[in-house]
Design a protein around this motif. Structure first.
Motif, PDB file in Angstrom:
ATOM      1  N   GLY A   1       0.766  -1.237   0.000  1.00  0.00           N
ATOM      2  CA  GLY A   1       0.000   0.000   0.000  1.00  0.00           C
ATOM      3  C   GLY A   1       0.798   1.287   0.000  1.00  0.00           C
ATOM      4  N   PHE A   2       2.104   1.201  -0.149  1.00  0.00           N
ATOM      5  CA  PHE A   2       2.925   2.416  -0.203  1.00  0.00           C
ATOM      6  C   PHE A   2       2.885   3.007  -1.609  1.00  0.00           C
ATOM      7  N   SER A   3       2.940   4.330  -1.686  1.00  0.00           N
ATOM      8  CA  SER A   3       2.992   5.001  -2.979  1.00  0.00           C
ATOM      9  C   SER A   3       4.091   6.066  -2.947  1.00  0.00           C
ATOM     10  N   LYS A   4       4.584   6.391  -4.127  1.00  0.00           N
ATOM     11  CA  LYS A   4       5.682   7.352  -4.254  1.00  0.00           C
ATOM     12  C   LYS A   4       5.172   8.767  -4.037  1.00  0.00           C
ATOM     13  N   ILE A   5       5.912   9.527  -3.212  1.00  0.00           N
ATOM     14  CA  ILE A   5       5.574  10.942  -3.024  1.00  0.00           C
ATOM     15  C   ILE A   5       6.756  11.855  -3.333  1.00  0.00           C
ATOM     16  N   GLY A   6       7.919  11.281  -3.577  1.00  0.00           N
ATOM     17  CA  GLY A   6       9.069  12.116  -3.888  1.00  0.00           C
ATOM     18  C   GLY A   6      10.236  11.308  -4.419  1.00  0.00           C
ATOM     19  N   GLU A   7      11.219  12.034  -4.926  1.00  0.00           N
ATOM     20  CA  GLU A   7      12.422  11.394  -5.467  1.00  0.00           C
ATOM     21  C   GLU A   7      13.606  12.335  -5.306  1.00  0.00           C
ATOM     22  N   ARG A   8      14.703  11.776  -4.826  1.00  0.00           N
ATOM     23  CA  ARG A   8      15.959  12.522  -4.738  1.00  0.00           C
ATOM     24  C   ARG A   8      16.887  11.948  -5.789  1.00  0.00           C
ATOM     25  N   ARG A   9      17.105  12.679  -6.833  1.00  0.00           N
ATOM     26  CA  ARG A   9      17.932  12.195  -7.938  1.00  0.00           C
ATOM     27  C   ARG A   9      19.391  12.058  -7.502  1.00  0.00           C
ATOM     28  N   ASP A  10      20.020  10.982  -7.980  1.00  0.00           N
ATOM     29  CA  ASP A  10      21.451  10.746  -7.752  1.00  0.00           C
ATOM     30  C   ASP A  10      21.840  10.731  -6.275  1.00  0.00           C
ATOM     31  N   TYR A  11      20.947  10.279  -5.421  1.00  0.00           N
ATOM     32  CA  TYR A  11      21.183  10.276  -3.984  1.00  0.00           C
ATOM     33  C   TYR A  11      22.145   9.167  -3.564  1.00  0.00           C
ATOM     34  N   TYR A  12      21.969   7.980  -4.121  1.00  0.00           N
ATOM     35  CA  TYR A  12      22.840   6.851  -3.789  1.00  0.00           C
ATOM     36  C   TYR A  12      23.951   6.755  -4.821  1.00  0.00           C
ATOM     37  N   ARG A  13      25.163   6.487  -4.338  1.00  0.00           N
ATOM     38  CA  ARG A  13      26.302   6.295  -5.236  1.00  0.00           C
ATOM     39  C   ARG A  13      26.886   4.921  -4.958  1.00  0.00           C
ATOM     40  N   GLY A  14      26.855   4.074  -5.980  1.00  0.00           N
ATOM     41  CA  GLY A  14      27.434   2.743  -5.852  1.00  0.00           C
ATOM     42  C   GLY A  14      28.948   2.805  -5.872  1.00  0.00           C
ATOM     43  N   VAL A  15      29.571   1.719  -5.460  1.00  0.00           N
ATOM     44  CA  VAL A  15      31.043   1.696  -5.452  1.00  0.00           C
ATOM     45  C   VAL A  15      31.621   1.812  -6.860  1.00  0.00           C
ATOM     46  N   ASP A  16      30.791   1.534  -7.874  1.00  0.00           N
ATOM     47  CA  ASP A  16      31.242   1.672  -9.256  1.00  0.00           C
ATOM     48  C   ASP A  16      31.099   3.111  -9.762  1.00  0.00           C
ATOM     49  N   GLY A  17      30.595   4.023  -8.904  1.00  0.00           N
ATOM     50  CA  GLY A  17      30.443   5.417  -9.276  1.00  0.00           C
ATOM     51  C   GLY A  17      29.081   5.769  -9.853  1.00  0.00           C
ATOM     52  N   ARG A  18      28.296   4.766 -10.225  1.00  0.00           N
ATOM     53  CA  ARG A  18      26.958   5.041 -10.764  1.00  0.00           C
ATOM     54  C   ARG A  18      26.063   5.580  -9.658  1.00  0.00           C
ATOM     55  N   THR A  19      25.162   6.466 -10.034  1.00  0.00           N
ATOM     56  CA  THR A  19      24.246   7.038  -9.057  1.00  0.00           C
ATOM     57  C   THR A  19      22.825   6.537  -9.297  1.00  0.00           C
ATOM     58  N   TYR A  20      22.054   6.532  -8.223  1.00  0.00           N
ATOM     59  CA  TYR A  20      20.676   6.052  -8.257  1.00  0.00           C
ATOM     60  C   TYR A  20      19.814   6.995  -7.431  1.00  0.00           C
ATOM     61  N   SER A  21      18.611   7.156  -7.868  1.00  0.00           N
ATOM     62  CA  SER A  21      17.678   7.995  -7.134  1.00  0.00           C
ATOM     63  C   SER A  21      17.210   7.307  -5.865  1.00  0.00           C
ATOM     64  N   ALA A  22      16.818   8.124  -4.898  1.00  0.00           N
ATOM     65  CA  ALA A  22      16.158   7.643  -3.687  1.00  0.00           C
ATOM     66  C   ALA A  22      14.675   7.978  -3.862  1.00  0.00           C
ATOM     67  N   LEU A  23      13.837   6.973  -3.718  1.00  0.00           N
ATOM     68  CA  LEU A  23      12.394   7.179  -3.811  1.00  0.00           C
ATOM     69  C   LEU A  23      11.826   7.321  -2.414  1.00  0.00           C
ATOM     70  N   THR A  24      10.995   8.320  -2.223  1.00  0.00           N
ATOM     71  CA  THR A  24      10.295   8.499  -0.958  1.00  0.00           C
ATOM     72  C   THR A  24       8.889   7.951  -1.144  1.00  0.00           C
ATOM     73  N   LEU A  25       8.530   7.009  -0.270  1.00  0.00           N
ATOM     74  CA  LEU A  25       7.212   6.385  -0.336  1.00  0.00           C
ATOM     75  C   LEU A  25       6.473   6.660   0.970  1.00  0.00           C
ATOM     76  N   HIS A  26       5.160   6.604   0.918  1.00  0.00           N
ATOM     77  CA  HIS A  26       4.379   6.758   2.140  1.00  0.00           C
ATOM     78  C   HIS A  26       3.128   5.891   2.068  1.00  0.00           C
ATOM     79  N   ARG A  27       2.535   5.741   3.226  1.00  0.00           N
ATOM     80  CA  ARG A  27       1.288   4.983   3.329  1.00  0.00           C
ATOM     81  C   ARG A  27       0.526   5.514   4.523  1.00  0.00           C
TER      82      ARG A  27
END
Length: 156
Positions: A127-153
């Protein structure tokens, strides 16, 4: 998916060795998402924080760490050992957290998850849904970045 009876109980600092083991197995080091032992100790001392331990056959296989403030909560960490996945452990932990929230008069719960994390399906099915996104928040050890999704319920 095979399901087994998941036993849930309140955890505390005596569970740190179990939490460390589960985090080491559950969180891929590529993402740096696991917390250190000191981070867990520190957050457990904060008022409004609770720990839920999931067990199968007497062994700890998962946990959820949650913080409540007034009428909102944040699911800080949820981890399930790889050998216990797809057995209902994550869903049982989420149900327990939401029941705890309801008992504490919490009306909404939030969480943050790395885009592409397999747990997103579990959260959406719960029942969680997306309410926000932080672009390039996570950085993997390979240097690639990933967004953080904010979900709520909302809590019924």
């Amino acid at each position: 998916m095979s399901t087994a009876a998941v036993d849930l109980r309140e955890g505390d600092v005596r569970d740190l060795d179990r939490i460390d083991r589960i985090m080491a197995d559950a969180f891929d080091p590529r993402w740096g998402e696991a917390w250190t032992r000191n981070q867990v100790i520190g957050i457990l001392a904060v008022p409004g924080v609770w720990l839920t331990i999931a067990e199968l056959n007497g062994s700890a296989v998962g946990f959820a760490l949650t913080r409540g403030v007034l009428d909102e909560a944040e699911l800080l960490l949820l981890a399930v050992a790889p050998e216990a996945r797809r057995r209902g452990v994550g869903a049982a932990l989420l149900r327990a957290v939401m029941a705890d929230c309801a008992a504490r008069k919490i009306s909404r719960i939030h969480l943050e998850v790395r885009a592409g994390n397999d747990a997103i399906k579990l959260y959406r099915n719960s029942g969680f849904s997306k309410i926000g996104e932080r672009r390039d928040y996570y950085r993997g050890v390979d240097g690639r970045t990933y967004s953080a999704l904010t979900l709520h319920r909302k809590i019924a």
